[in-house]
Structures are given as C-alpha cells and as structure tokens.
Design an enzyme around this catalytic site. Structure first.
Site, mmCIF file in Angstrom:
data_model
loop_
_atom_site.group_PDB
_atom_site.id
_atom_site.type_symbol
_atom_site.label_atom_id
_atom_site.label_comp_id
_atom_site.label_asym_id
_atom_site.label_seq_id
_atom_site.Cartn_x
_atom_site.Cartn_y
_atom_site.Cartn_z
ATOM 1 N N ASN A 46 0.868 -0.595 -0.420
ATOM 2 C CA ASN A 46 0.072 -0.094 -0.224
ATOM 3 C C ASN A 46 0.936 0.930 0.365
ATOM 4 O OD1 ASN A 46 0.875 0.168 2.839
ATOM 5 N ND2 ASN A 46 -0.910 -0.101 3.906
ATOM 6 N N ASP A 70 1.641 2.424 8.412
ATOM 7 C CA ASP A 70 0.247 1.963 7.369
ATOM 8 C C ASP A 70 -0.335 1.003 9.032
ATOM 9 O OD1 ASP A 70 1.409 -0.445 7.529
ATOM 10 O OD2 ASP A 70 2.112 -0.626 5.598
ATOM 11 N N GLU A 124 -8.524 4.926 3.524
ATOM 12 C CA GLU A 124 -6.734 4.911 3.334
ATOM 13 C C GLU A 124 -6.742 3.960 2.544
ATOM 14 O OE1 GLU A 124 -6.919 7.670 1.940
ATOM 15 O OE2 GLU A 124 -4.458 7.102 1.493
ATOM 16 N N GLU A 125 -6.447 4.139 1.440
ATOM 17 C CA GLU A 125 -5.835 2.831 1.131
ATOM 18 C C GLU A 125 -4.346 2.920 1.214
ATOM 19 O OE1 GLU A 125 -7.180 5.422 -0.795
ATOM 20 O OE2 GLU A 125 -5.787 6.515 -1.616
ATOM 21 N N HIS A 159 -14.255 18.989 7.965
ATOM 22 C CA HIS A 159 -14.111 19.875 7.187
ATOM 23 C C HIS A 159 -13.795 18.263 6.044
ATOM 24 C CE1 HIS A 159 -10.178 19.701 9.007
ATOM 25 N NE2 HIS A 159 -9.689 19.117 8.301
ATOM 26 N N ARG A 242 -10.868 11.268 19.245
ATOM 27 C CA ARG A 242 -10.594 11.926 19.143
ATOM 28 C C ARG A 242 -10.641 12.677 18.534
ATOM 29 N NH1 ARG A 242 -7.418 15.804 15.914
ATOM 30 N NH2 ARG A 242 -6.407 16.872 17.485
ATOM 31 N N ASP A 244 -11.199 16.158 16.347
ATOM 32 C CA ASP A 244 -10.523 16.954 15.339
ATOM 33 C C ASP A 244 -11.412 18.218 16.045
ATOM 34 O OD1 ASP A 244 -7.567 18.027 14.227
ATOM 35 O OD2 ASP A 244 -9.849 18.879 12.549
ATOM 36 N N LYS A 247 -13.271 23.188 18.631
ATOM 37 C CA LYS A 247 -14.046 24.644 18.318
ATOM 38 C C LYS A 247 -14.784 25.710 16.885
ATOM 39 C CE LYS A 247 -10.879 28.839 19.405
ATOM 40 N NZ LYS A 247 -9.892 28.617 20.519
ATOM 41 N N GLU A 272 -10.204 18.739 20.320
ATOM 42 C CA GLU A 272 -9.157 19.633 20.274
ATOM 43 C C GLU A 272 -10.056 20.546 20.688
ATOM 44 O OE1 GLU A 272 -6.155 20.608 17.133
ATOM 45 O OE2 GLU A 272 -7.825 20.556 16.993
ATOM 46 N N ASP A 344 1.184 18.274 16.410
ATOM 47 C CA ASP A 344 0.425 20.258 16.138
ATOM 48 C C ASP A 344 2.430 20.739 16.255
ATOM 49 O OD1 ASP A 344 -1.339 19.038 14.643
ATOM 50 O OD2 ASP A 344 -3.014 19.604 15.929
ATOM 51 N N ARG A 395 7.138 15.730 13.136
ATOM 52 C CA ARG A 395 6.361 14.032 12.593
ATOM 53 C C ARG A 395 7.171 13.240 12.360
ATOM 54 N NH1 ARG A 395 0.985 16.909 9.932
ATOM 55 N NH2 ARG A 395 0.616 17.986 11.997
HETATM 56 C C1 NOJ Z 1 -5.767 19.997 14.097
HETATM 57 C C2 NOJ Z 1 -5.153 18.710 14.533
HETATM 58 O O1 NOJ Z 1 -4.562 18.286 15.188
HETATM 59 C C3 NOJ Z 1 -4.118 19.169 13.203
HETATM 60 O O2 NOJ Z 1 -2.648 18.012 12.797
HETATM 61 C C4 NOJ Z 1 -4.960 18.677 11.885
HETATM 62 O O3 NOJ Z 1 -3.570 19.827 10.499
HETATM 63 C C5 NOJ Z 1 -6.142 20.550 11.629
HETATM 64 N N1 NOJ Z 1 -7.132 19.335 12.802
HETATM 65 C C6 NOJ Z 1 -6.908 20.678 10.345
HETATM 66 O O4 NOJ Z 1 -6.975 19.087 10.372
#
Ligand code: NOJ
Ligand code: NOJ
Length: 707
Positions: A46, A70, A124-125, A159, A242, A244, A247, A272, A344, A395
């Site tokens: 993959n 993966d 996801e492939e 999104h 978790r 994302d 807010k 988050e 992040d 990362r």
């Molecule tokens: C927060 C995530 O932890 C970050 O890595 C990501 O780019 C943004 N949200 C958008 O999804």
C-alpha cells in the site's frame, strides 16, 4: 482443545470482554498517540496505491509526502506497544483522504496526516489496501483488543479537504460524489472565507479553517452522513474518538454527534479545543462545552504549563496554577486528556534537548490529573529540530523500537501503577511542597494515595522539610526503584490526613514516587461515563469496593436497571426519570451508599435544531442574546452564561441564531433573553414560543423577538 487450554482461552476472552465493557471509563488508560504514516511500514503493497499514485516518498526526505507507515505496521508492533504498558492507541484519521497532490507542483504535499478526508465511509488506501476496505482496520482492532489495548480513532469532521487545489474539497459517500467547493448545489459546505478572528464565535464555527472545505453539519444529509460514518467505525471496533478541531465544528451539533455515538455503543470522546486555557477569551465556552456536551477535551492549559516548566525554566507554580484553575471549572477534570507533546507542536526535546527533563515531564504527566497521552517516539528520544521542530518535523519517522530505554521503562512502570492504584485515575490533586524547581504533589482517592516528588533543577539539590502526606505512617520505597534517582520515605502519624514525612534532600533531576493502596471497606465511586444521556442509554460507573453481589444505582429515588455488576465497574440503563442534573448514587448489595457523581439526564435522543430570533434589539457591545427553555437541553429556563444556551451568533445583526441539540419529538417552550455585559438579564415579552422537535434529520425555527 484440552480443558486447560480451553479455560485459558475463556479467561483471556473474559479479560478482553471486561476491558471492552469498561470502554466508557477511560480514566485508567494511558494513551499512545501514533501518526500512522510515520510509525512502521507493515505492508509495502500500500505504499504507492494506484488511485493516489505519486504521493509516496520512499527516501523519506519530503516531510509532506507519505512515508509508508500503515495500520498493518501498528499491528506488527503491538508487542512493543503493550510492553510499554500503554492501554490505548490514538491513531491518525483513518478515513479515505484526498488522492491528489495538494501543492500544484513540487514538492508534493499529501494528506499523510489524515486531516483531508474525501470519503468518511472508507479506509484510506495508504493505511489499508487499494480497495479502501476495512480489512486492515479490523485486523488492527482485533490485535489491539486481544492485547487489552483500546483503539481511538482521530475523527476530523469539521471539513473535507483543501479547497484550493488537489480535489478542491470533493466529498464522496462510499464512492459516490456528493459535492466539491465549486459544485455544491445542496449546500453541503459553508463556503465562507478563512477564519481571521479566532475569538469570534461565528467565524470559528462557520468560516473555513486554513482552507479546509468547511462541512455544513446543519444540512440533514451531512448530519446523517457523518453520524453514519462514525457509527461504522464503532461497529468495526473503534473504542473511542479524538475529535479534531471541535471549536470549529458547529458546537450545538456536536452535542448530537456525541449523543449518537453513545447511542450506538459505549465510547469515550475527547476533542481538540485549542486553546482551552484559563487565559483564553473563550475559556468559559470551552469548559461549558466539556461540561455539557459529553465530550471531554485535550488539556491545552496544562500542555502549555508543562512545556514552559520542563522545557523552559518557568516555575512549578505555573503548573500548579493551571491545574487549580481547571479543576474549579471542568466538572469531570479527571477526564481531561493531558499531553506535553503532540503532532502539532515541536517536541519537548527540540525545545530543550535534555533527556532528564523529558523523563521528569513524562513522570509528571503519568501521575498528575487527567488521562495521559504519550506521543510516539518520545520513549526513543526522537526529535528533528529542522525549523524549530515544528509541524511536520515533529512527525519523525519511528526509527527504533528499543524496549530498554529509561523512558520506555518509566512509562511501563507508571502505566502499571495507574492500573493498581486508583489515586492516579480517580483521585484528587493536591500540592504538598513547591518552589521554583521542586514540585511535590499528591493524588488521593479515598485511602489510595500516590505522592510524587520532582526536582527539575539539573545541578542543585534541595532540602525538603515540613512535608505532609496522606500516606499512612510507615516506610515507603520508591515505586520507580530508583529509575530516576528516587529513594525511600518514612511517614509518621499526624492528624487530619496530614502525616509528617521525614526531612530529606531531593537531589538534582530526581523523581520519587511513593504510594499506598487500601482495601475499600465501602463503595468508592471514581468515574461515570458517558456524563450525559437519555433514558435507555447505557452508562458505566467505575471505582472500587462495589462488592461482587449486585447492588443498586439510583437517579433521584428511581433505581436503574443494572446490566452488569463487578467490584470495580457497574453498567446500568438510564431509567425513565425527568430530565435534569442528578447526583447518581451507587449502593452496594448491603445498601451502603457510595459518594455520588454528577450525571445529566436528557429528555430524549438529540436532534440538531437551528434557532433564529429576528430583530433582537437593543443590544450594545458585550451584550449577548441567549436561548432558554423548558428542558435541560434548553437550560431549564436558566438565565446565566453557564445554564442558558448560547451566546447566540449575530453575523446578521440584529438577527441572532444558534444551533442547539434538542430532544427528538419533544414539544418545548422557549424564549430569548439578553444577558448584558454587566450581567443584567432582560426577557423578551409575550408568551413562550413553542416548538416540536423533529424525530429525525435537523430542525430549523425562526421567530421574532417579542416586544
Ligand atoms: C488539528 C490537527 O491536530 C491538525 O494536525 C490538523 O491539521 C488540523 N486540526 C486540521 O484538521
Ligand atoms: C420567566 C420570564 O419572565 C417569562 O417571560 C418566561 O416566559 C418564563 N420565565 C418561562 O415560562
């Protein structure tokens, strides 16, 4: 199969069952966060799949490309993960992501991190296989569960994907095109500009986050699409999520998302909310959300403080202050998810390349208040300091899996302590001794006590005197067996839970952990999960000393139907009682009552409804319109910031709107109020408005302010 092997298999099965049935109590977990693409390449098949060919960099020099990690890779490293004592893995968003290069040209920019979804119904492939099937995910879940490890899926439903190149936000439903940025006849996306004011509640929820095509969750198709998709992950074994960017997703809608997850099966949700610290202008919104939605939060307040103190040289009082403030405001503060490194932020070792500090911060995280997360690779001292180690250089590729590092051993010891001493999972937090370099604090759950002493100074020891503890009189060895320089402690009898400890010198860069576990003589409750739910929902209360024989759980004077009962965990069905806030009361079989714990009974399962009130004037700067009404979902006629629903949003002033989650099928009474900047409450006139909530889909109601 011989009977011995059979009983072993049965015992293993029951063990796994117990682990799984406790999914709603996450406080005993230690979470290991894995950036799936950067961990281990379990299947080269993959690496460069045909539908998204060219996004893979086998040389691992383009940090924005896929590098080969993966789900199979995580599965193959399960023994390594389990050996570290962690009990849950948080993996990257696993849904099918953007297939095209998002940087029109070179170098390639790929969604190796998983935050650019194209199809929430598929895997996801690059992480699974080229048919986007569930096989690799199912295999990983099975391997994790058979090792007693829970799987937390990162879920980014604010999104789809980047709106200005590549697939231009294109969204699919199990392979069928739904919409893209320029082709959206049904209004699946918001199409607003990028967020520029991160303190504007309307922009936060309805504008675009960094070019990521913003989903319109109030659209009933998107609402059901996202809920169906997350249920699919649940039915494939995801134990928790978790969430994302919570807010930035419509806040009211998220209450209904949480409710739909909990209706599907036991789970744990944490989101988050950046930056939910006490100095943020929207701090009240952040903790109100955590206290009411059923969604816990990543603890950014503590994250900042721990980084400042251990990587920088700030005083320990900064951490102490952050914890005190949060504990006042977050009702279920032991559910906050704590971390000092993440995908992040630059890693702690980039900020300060000092392994002692990493050990001290790790020991702190694993013993302080909240559910700790260890970022993959911290146990191997990984860091890459390019561009100050910021995303994507944090990362890092997981280049070694050495089980003998001090950090790996430390995590294992303290994760094990979390299982054996309930003070870590359920206990309160008390500072016992503090100066700029030394922090001695205690966790206590009834008679279970953990006392931790940290000196972060790299060269100076400190004389410690006048230390008191709730540890009973006796002598204690360092639970870490000297791994970080700790030593024994002697405690003599004092009074009122304050027993004097002997004086000692805490040498430079030392961590000592002393602990004591007592047998519970009556039931002790430490956790409830979920924290909100309607009659019929399954809820778990955890703690100790419940006894083997089934007792009872009362909401008000009504006993709940008990689904399962053990000495440490009780699962019950929320009974048909009036909606409202309860202090749930567990009693053992002999009728001995435990401490109570707060639980909110909803009226019915939740449906997102958008309320608009036109022409609500006059208001001046700092005044806000709120919604209040006849059920707990509407605040039961509350008139304060914390109890009413709001503040409402006014992009079309003097019209205000807000999405809220309401009980399906219920007829509710409501009104709008103005809470002025100085706190004065003004009700609109006239009789109450009335609305019957739909039983499916999403609702909309528009009225005018009554003068
Ligand atoms: C927060 C995530 O932890 C970050 O890595 C990501 O780019 C943004 N949200 C958008 O999804
Ligand atoms: C008191 C308010 O004054 C009134 O306007 C409102 O209708 C009721 N609360 C709710 O029944």
């Amino acid at each position: 199969m011989t009977s011995r092997r059979f009983s072993f298999a049965l015992a293993a099965f029951l063990f796994v069952l117990t682990q799984l049935s406790a999914a709603q109590d996450f406080k005993k977990q230690v979470i290991y966060q894995i950036v799936t693409d950067r961990f281990f390449d379990g299947s080269t098949a993959n690496d460069n799949p045909s539908q998204s060919a060219g996004l893979f960099d086998s040389t691992q020099t383009n940090w924005y490309a896929y590098w080969g990690g993966d789900l199979a890779g995580i599965q193959q490293k399960m023994a390594y993960i389990k050996g570290m004592g962690v009990t849950a893995i948080w993996i990257s968003p696993t849904v099918d992501n953007e297939n095209l290069n998002m940087n029109s040209g070179t170098p390639i920019s790929a969604p190796y991190h998983g935050y650019d979804a194209r199809d929430f119904m598929k895997v996801e492939e690059h992480f699974g296989d080229s048919s986007n099937s569930w096989t690799a995910f199912t295999n990983l879940v099975n391997a994790a569960h058979s090792n007693g490890i829970k799987v937390i899926v990162d879920w980014a439903n604010n999104h789809s994907n980047y709106n200005a190149s590549g697939e231009y936000g294109a969204l699919y439903n199990n392979g069928t095109f739904m919409a893209s940025d320029s082709n959206d006849p049904n209004g699946y996306f918001h199409h607003n500009p990028n967020i520029s004011d991160y303190n504007d509640r309307y922009q936060l929820q309805y504008y675009t986050l960094d070019g990521l095509e913003d989903l319109n969750q109030e659209n009933s198709t998107i609402d059901s699409y996202l809920k169906t998709a997350i249920h699919q992950f649940q039915s494939h074994g995801a134990d928790a999520f978790r969430l994302d960017a919570i807010k930035h997703v419509t806040w009211g809608w998220e209450y209904s998302l949480a409710n739909s997850v909990f209706n599907q099966s036991p789970s744990f949700l944490y989101g988050e909310w950046y930056n939910n610290n006490q100095y943020d202008p929207l701090y009240r919104d952040a903790y109100k959300f955590a206290n009411k939605s059923g969604i816990s939060e990543l603890d950014f307040g503590l994250n900042t403080a721990v980084r400042d103190v251990f990587a920088g040289n700030n005083n320990f009082s900064e951490i102490d202050g952050a914890i005190s403030a949060e504990n006042l405001n977050f009702t279920w503060n032991n559910d906050l998810v704590t971390f000092f490194d993440s995908h992040d932020e630059s890693r702690l070792l980039t900020l300060n390349n000092n392994n002692n500090r990493l050990h001290e911060a790790t020991a702190f995280l694993l013993t302080s208040r909240g559910i700790p997360v260890i970022l993959y690779g911290d146990e191997q001292y990984l860091h890459n300091d390019t561009n100050s180690g910021n995303d994507p250089y944090n990362r890092v590729w997981m280049s070694s899996f050495n089980t003998s590092t001090t950090a790996y051993q430390l995590i294992d010891k303290l994760a094990t302590l979390r299982q054996s001493n309930d003070a870590l999972a359920y206990g309160g937090f008390q500072q016992r001794w503090l100066n700029s370099d030394v922090y001695i604090y205690e966790r206590q759950f009834f008679n279970d006590v953990v006392l931790v002493a940290i000196n972060k100074n790299d060269s100076t020891g400190y004389a410690i005197s006048g230390l008191y503890t709730a540890l009973p009189a006796g002598t204690y060895t360092d639970y870490l067996s000297g791994l970080l320089g700790g030593f024994g402690l002697t405690v003599t009898a004092g009074s009122g839970g304050n027993n004097p400890a002997n004086n000692f010198t805490l040498p430079a860069h030392t961590v000592a952990v002393w602990q004591s576990v007592a047998t519970a003589t009556s039931p002790e409750v430490g956790s409830i999960g979920p924290t909100v739910g309607q009659p019929g929902m399954t809820v778990t209360i955890a703690g100790k000393g419940f006894g083997a024989a089934t007792g009872s759980v009362l909401l008000g004077s009504t006993a709940a139907a008990i689904q399962s009962w053990s000495d440490t965990s009780v699962t019950f069905t929320v009974p048909s009682v009036a909606n409202g806030i309860y202090q749930a009361q567990l009693k053992n079989n002999a009728g001995t009552a435990a401490n109570t714990i707060q639980f909110t009974v909803l009226t019915a399962q939740l449906i997102p409804v958008t309320f608009t009130v036109n022409n609500a004037t006059p208001t001046s700067s700092g005044d806000y319109i709120f919604l209040t009404g006849s059920s707990i979902e509407l605040g039961n006629w509350g008139t304060t910031f914390d109890t009413a629903v709001g503040p409402m949003l006014d992009p079309n002033y003097p019209n205000w709107f807000l999405n809220a989650s309401l009980p399906a099928g219920a007829t509710v009474q409501f009104k709008f109020i103005k809470i002025a900047a100085n706190g004065t409450v003004t009700w609109e006139n006239g009789s109450n408005h009335q609305y019957t909530v739909p039983t499916t889909g999403t609702g909309f109601v528009t009225v005018s302010w009554q003068y």
